[in-house]
Enzyme design. Structure first.
Site, PDB file in Angstrom:
ATOM      1  N   GLY A 216     -36.098   6.581   7.381  1.00  0.00           N
ATOM      2  CA  GLY A 216     -37.125   6.500   6.372  1.00  0.00           C
ATOM      3  C   GLY A 216     -36.626   6.883   4.996  1.00  0.00           C
ATOM      4  O   GLY A 216     -35.426   6.766   4.676  1.00  0.00           O
ATOM      5  N   GLY A 236     -35.499  -4.659  -1.781  1.00  0.00           N
ATOM      6  CA  GLY A 236     -36.833  -4.166  -1.454  1.00  0.00           C
ATOM      7  C   GLY A 236     -37.751  -4.237  -2.656  1.00  0.00           C
ATOM      8  O   GLY A 236     -37.532  -5.021  -3.581  1.00  0.00           O
ATOM      9  N   SER A 237     -38.758  -3.402  -2.648  1.00  0.00           N
ATOM     10  CA  SER A 237     -39.771  -3.429  -3.699  1.00  0.00           C
ATOM     11  C   SER A 237     -39.250  -2.865  -5.002  1.00  0.00           C
ATOM     12  O   SER A 237     -38.285  -2.078  -5.031  1.00  0.00           O
ATOM     13  CB  SER A 237     -41.001  -2.636  -3.251  1.00  0.00           C
ATOM     14  OG  SER A 237     -40.714  -1.241  -3.237  1.00  0.00           O
ATOM     15  N   GLU A 258     -31.850  -5.803  -5.714  1.00  0.00           N
ATOM     16  CA  GLU A 258     -32.528  -7.099  -5.610  1.00  0.00           C
ATOM     17  C   GLU A 258     -33.956  -6.784  -5.197  1.00  0.00           C
ATOM     18  O   GLU A 258     -34.214  -6.372  -4.070  1.00  0.00           O
ATOM     19  CB  GLU A 258     -31.826  -7.988  -4.581  1.00  0.00           C
ATOM     20  CG  GLU A 258     -32.237  -9.439  -4.686  1.00  0.00           C
ATOM     21  CD  GLU A 258     -33.409  -9.780  -3.791  1.00  0.00           C
ATOM     22  OE1 GLU A 258     -34.526  -9.909  -4.339  1.00  0.00           O
ATOM     23  OE2 GLU A 258     -33.222  -9.913  -2.582  1.00  0.00           O
ATOM     24  N   LEU A 259     -34.876  -6.981  -6.124  1.00  0.00           N
ATOM     25  CA  LEU A 259     -36.236  -6.473  -5.961  1.00  0.00           C
ATOM     26  C   LEU A 259     -37.241  -7.617  -5.835  1.00  0.00           C
ATOM     27  O   LEU A 259     -36.888  -8.734  -5.498  1.00  0.00           O
ATOM     28  CB  LEU A 259     -36.559  -5.543  -7.126  1.00  0.00           C
ATOM     29  CG  LEU A 259     -35.497  -4.458  -7.399  1.00  0.00           C
ATOM     30  CD1 LEU A 259     -35.862  -3.616  -8.607  1.00  0.00           C
ATOM     31  CD2 LEU A 259     -35.272  -3.592  -6.168  1.00  0.00           C
ATOM     32  N   GLY A 260     -38.501  -7.332  -6.070  1.00  0.00           N
ATOM     33  CA  GLY A 260     -39.552  -8.305  -5.833  1.00  0.00           C
ATOM     34  C   GLY A 260     -39.694  -9.309  -6.959  1.00  0.00           C
ATOM     35  O   GLY A 260     -38.935  -9.331  -7.919  1.00  0.00           O
ATOM     36  N   GLU A 386     -47.172  -8.689  -7.334  1.00  0.00           N
ATOM     37  CA  GLU A 386     -46.583  -9.328  -6.164  1.00  0.00           C
ATOM     38  C   GLU A 386     -47.480  -9.012  -4.970  1.00  0.00           C
ATOM     39  O   GLU A 386     -47.730  -7.849  -4.669  1.00  0.00           O
ATOM     40  CB  GLU A 386     -45.164  -8.819  -5.932  1.00  0.00           C
ATOM     41  CG  GLU A 386     -44.476  -9.461  -4.739  1.00  0.00           C
ATOM     42  CD  GLU A 386     -43.090  -8.892  -4.490  1.00  0.00           C
ATOM     43  OE1 GLU A 386     -42.216  -9.651  -4.028  1.00  0.00           O
ATOM     44  OE2 GLU A 386     -42.879  -7.690  -4.739  1.00  0.00           O
ATOM     45  N   PHE A 388     -47.247 -10.229  -1.538  1.00  0.00           N
ATOM     46  CA  PHE A 388     -46.581 -10.139  -0.240  1.00  0.00           C
ATOM     47  C   PHE A 388     -47.565 -10.471   0.886  1.00  0.00           C
ATOM     48  O   PHE A 388     -47.660  -9.769   1.898  1.00  0.00           O
ATOM     49  CB  PHE A 388     -45.936  -8.769  -0.037  1.00  0.00           C
ATOM     50  CG  PHE A 388     -44.448  -8.865   0.229  1.00  0.00           C
ATOM     51  CD1 PHE A 388     -43.621  -9.446  -0.709  1.00  0.00           C
ATOM     52  CD2 PHE A 388     -43.895  -8.399   1.411  1.00  0.00           C
ATOM     53  CE1 PHE A 388     -42.252  -9.556  -0.480  1.00  0.00           C
ATOM     54  CE2 PHE A 388     -42.530  -8.508   1.660  1.00  0.00           C
ATOM     55  CZ  PHE A 388     -41.708  -9.083   0.713  1.00  0.00           C
TER      56      PHE A 388
END
Length: 491
Positions: A216, A236-237, A258-260, A386, A388
């Site tokens: 986590g 990820g976000s 590398e994000l949303g 975003e 999702f």
């Protein structure tokens, strides 16, 4: 030798364990992985905390020099063998991806095919030239520079395309001589980690070069601050990526984010309405919209907005959401109850503020139907955020300048598509968009091992992964000057 095995995944080997230079129990204990469609137990895996991450980074640090010293062709051979093993055992692994991540079969197969392609591309990169000659500035000295591995790369991957979004960075890091400590999302530790560990274990990767530790937030933060980690690659976000960037920057590590994205598809007035609607449906609804490249905003010339909207709503109405194991559905489950609630909140906000609900709009447990919202405007969460989730957000525009301004006003900048009967016209519009990926006459969900993948603004930090970015991101320059013999200085 036959590399295909009916029991390749071999649960007995890893149940309750993580890959720490071999399959071992973790200090943080064991966690259950459950099918998001049925809540049934998929498996139990070892999860890591800070202590487990620390153990992994030490092992990786000790193993890395010998791995970097191998011939590039030797590293490439191991990578190519891992790709062979992935393809040979694809049918078995598709089932694991479906059960763990809620993927329909076609999407799970994409992960197998693309995963193997990313590994092979990294293998090819391993044997590319990685040095250049530099100008000679003074007599008797030769100068050159070469790319050298960072050392140990920490990789953190998401749940949505767990295999592909893990292996594309792992393979690139290994190809260029780095060791890897990988933390897959704890919701998809098998597809995003254990499968990959098994691939490289069977392919003959030396012990200690790759560690896979599901965990986590505490494990992720430990990875970003550990002294043995030289680089962090995160997918990820934007919110989580901001925290990763903060911690990695504070500890002077290279970081690739590398994000949303709130990715726009611009449909110009000369586009074929049926083809445009087909593109929009694929970009919005594939894998329940749980893709960073999903088409988050459909910008349609106001002269044809109604035609596109009606066609898209009709397509949405034919897409069944349900348990992918039946092979009778187009959409699987949303990954968590919390995400279902968030999607519902965004849809309800849009309707309350004047958007028209043309299809879908109400969850059935973990299953959210293909949804179409028409008349999305600034001030609505559906316009800005975003989602999702499988929600098509249609916003009419007045002219090309207005469409360009809408795209560039977003805080994100990952991908965009432009559809037109004229390629030149589409390119003219598209090349003014501030995004990392531009697709002419296509929707926004595109990726491949040949392409440098990443975005701008809240979609990333200007870094890229894959394609020609492999050597750029996963190595650094070393300048080497050579004199035939040492000479005295005037001091």
């Amino acid at each position: 030798m036959n590399i295909q095995s009916r029991s390749f995944i071999d649960e007995a080997r890893w149940t309750g364990k993580a890959f720490l230079g071999g399959w071992r129990e973790t200090a943080a204990g064991v966690a259950e992985v459950r099918n998001p469609a049925t809540a049934m137990l998929v498996a139990s895996v070892g999860v890591g905390g800070a202590a487990d991450i620390g153990q992994a980074t030490v092992g990786a640090y000790l193993a890395q020099p010998a791995w970097a010293a191998k011939l590039p062709s030797e590293r490439a051979a191991i990578l190519n063998k891992a790709a062979d093993i992935l393809e040979a055992n694809g049918e078995e692994l598709v089932g694991w991806i479906m059960r763990e991540s809620g993927s329909i079969r076609a999407k799970a197969q994409i992960e197998i095919d693309h995963g193997a392609a990313f590994i092979r591309h990294a293998a090819a990169a391993a044997v590319e030239p990685n040095g250049i000659a530099l100008p000679t500035m003074d007599a008797g000295r030769q100068n050159h520079a070469r790319r050298v591995p960072h050392g140990v790369v920490g990789i953190i991957s998401p749940f949505n395309f767990p295999l592909v979004l893990s292996v594309r960075a792992i393979a690139a890091a290994l190809a260029t001589g780095n060791a890897v400590v990988h933390k897959p999302d704890p919701r998809t530790p098998i597809s995003g980690g254990i499968i990959i560990a098994r691939l490289f274990e069977e392919a003959g990767l030396p012990a200690g070069v790759l560690h896979v530790v599901p965990g986590g937030i505490d494990a992720g933060e430990a990875l970003c601050t550990d002294a043995n980690i030289a680089m962090v690659s995160f997918t990820g976000s934007a919110a989580a990526g901001s925290r990763v960037g903060e911690l990695a920057g504070k500890h002077l590590k290279k970081v690739q984010l590398e994000l949303g994205g709130k990715n726009a598809l611009i449909i110009l007035d000369d586009a074929d309405p049926d083809v445009a609607a087909s593109n929009a449906a694929w970009g919005c609804f594939l894998h329940q919209g749980q893709i960073c490249m999903s088409t988050g905003l459909i910008l349609v010339d106001e002269k044809h907005a109604d035609a596109i909207a009606s066609r898209l709503a009709a397509r949405a109405g034919h897409l069944v959401a349900g348990d992918p194991s039946t092979d009778q559905v187009a959409l699987g489950p949303i990954i968590s109850d919390a995400q279902v609630e968030r999607i519902q909140g965004i849809v309800d906000d849009a309707v309350a503020k004047g958007a028209k609900l043309l299809a879908g709009g109400k969850a059935n447990g973990r299953f959210y139907p293909a949804t179409v919202l028409f008349g999305i405007e600034r001030g609505m969460r559906a316009f800005e955020e975003e989602i999702f989730g499988p929600v098509a957000c249609i916003a009419p525009f007045r002219d090309e300048e207005a469409a360009i301004a809408l795209v560039n006003s977003s805080e994100y900048g990952l991908a965009a598509g432009v559809i037109s009967a004229s390629v030149d016209r589409a390119r003219s519009v598209g090349e003014r968009l501030e995004v990392g990926h531009l697709h002419i006459n296509d929707q926004t969900v595109n990726a491949g091992p040949h392409a440098p993948f990443g975005g701008r603004r809240r979609s990333g930090n200007g870094s890229r992964v894959s394609g020609p970015a492999i050597w750029e991101e996963f190595t650094q320059w070393m300048w080497i000057s050579v004199k035939e013999q040492a000479t005295p200085y005037p001091f």
